[in-house]
Design an enzyme around this catalytic site. Structure first.
Site, PDB file in Angstrom:
ATOM      1  N   LYS A  47       0.807  -1.344  -0.001  1.00 53.15           N
ATOM      2  CA  LYS A  47      -0.040   0.152   0.087  1.00 53.15           C
ATOM      3  C   LYS A  47       0.948   1.333   0.053  1.00 53.15           C
ATOM      4  CE  LYS A  47      -4.389  -1.394   1.983  1.00 53.15           C
ATOM      5  NZ  LYS A  47      -5.126  -1.223   3.228  1.00 53.15           N
ATOM      6  N   ASP A  83     -10.097   3.635   1.975  1.00 55.94           N
ATOM      7  CA  ASP A  83     -10.239   3.090   3.467  1.00 55.94           C
ATOM      8  C   ASP A  83     -10.798   4.100   4.548  1.00 55.94           C
ATOM      9  OD1 ASP A  83      -9.487   0.389   3.034  1.00 55.94           O
ATOM     10  OD2 ASP A  83      -7.305   0.899   3.168  1.00 55.94           O
TER      11      ASP A  83
END
Ligand code: NDP
Length: 248
Positions: A47, A83
């Site tokens: 990520k 997220d």
């Protein structure tokens, strides 16, 4: 979840898992570009590392320092992060106050996304991690670091506690972690564990025992996925089909 969404909307598409070893990102991106896909998700451990391989990154992902969703814009790869907003939407869906003074336990990638989401929603956010220096790294987002040794007073202040460590994934780490928290100081805050398997985690079981309302990591998982789907397709995500697929 994504396959169910494609089916529900009658879109002729596929969503596949592509294992990429650490260090294999550059090679994987060449192959993904050649395949002509519209976008993809990125997960642990890529990520952060993917940012330097992308053509552009949206401000939310730059702020968090992590990308979980990539879109193709013309010939360019654009990184974003769903997220943060996914967490806030899940919290709201559960009827929780997204502006309540919050304490985040843990300071890794997920904690950064939750902090960014809650701060954007207007909450005051404190963060504590077993390595105090890691908690201080979240000050760039506007979160206040609390020393792990001072957790008791932070538990007493918090109206929302978010468990964002990976300690509750397995019993051997969950037991000492959960037993070591100052539950006696808690004033019945809402408690969220980002972990969705096991659910309810030991953290959430303990929270219920002291009278807290709880949420597991499932709503965040669902909503970060729905937001990604909407970015790729420009269509409203079929939430019920996605939820059913996750539960199934
Ligand atoms: P990271 O590895 O980036 O961060 C993990 C954090 O947990 C670090 O602060 C780490 O501290 C801390 N930690 C690990 N073990 C312990 C322990 N025994 N006691 C105290 N602290 C501990 O992971 P992520 O931030 O990516 O993920 C965290 C959790 O959130 C995972 O369980 C993941 O499954 C979940 N998650 C859920 C999502 C959802 O959609 N519901 C989305 C993303 C994540 P240290 O660095 O010192 O080890």
């Amino acid at each position: 979840m994504h396959r169910a969404a494609l089916d529900a909307l009658g879109i002729d598409g596929v969503y596949e898992a592509v294992p990429v070893p650490p260090g294999g990102l550059a090679e994987a991106l060449v192959a993904l570009r050649a395949s002509g896909i519209d976008g993809f998700n990125v997960t642990v451990p890529h990520k952060r590392a993917i940012i330097s391989h992308l053509d552009a990154t949206e401000p939310v992902a730059t702020r968090i320092g992590a990308v979980n969703t990539v879109l193709r814009v013309g010939n360019a790869w654009m990184g974003t992060n769903t997220d943060a907003e996914g967490f806030v939407r899940g919290l709201r869906e559960g009827g929780f106050d997204t502006k309540a003074p919050a304490l985040i336990l843990g300071a890794g990638g997920a904690a950064r996304a939750v902090a960014a989401g809650l701060i954007s929603a207007g909450a005051e956010v404190e963060v504590a991690a077993r390595r105090d220096a890691q908690a201080r790294e979240l000050s760039d987002l506007g979160a206040t670091a609390v020393r792990w040794a001072d957790l008791e007073s932070a538990f007493a202040r918090a109206r929302l506690i978010v468990q964002a460590t990976s300690a509750t994934l397995a019993d051997d780490t969950a037991v000492p972690f959960v037993q070591g928290l100052p539950w006696e100081a808690a004033q019945r805050p809402a408690c969220v564990d980002l972990v969705y398997d096991p659910s309810p985690s030991l953290f959430l079981q303990r929270a219920v025992a002291v009278g807290c309302a709880i949420q597991d990591g499932f709503p965040m998982l669902l909503h970060q996925g729905a937001l990604a789907f909407e970015r790729w397709t420009s269509l409203p995500a079929p939430l019920n089909a996605m939820r059913a697929a996750l539960l199934g």
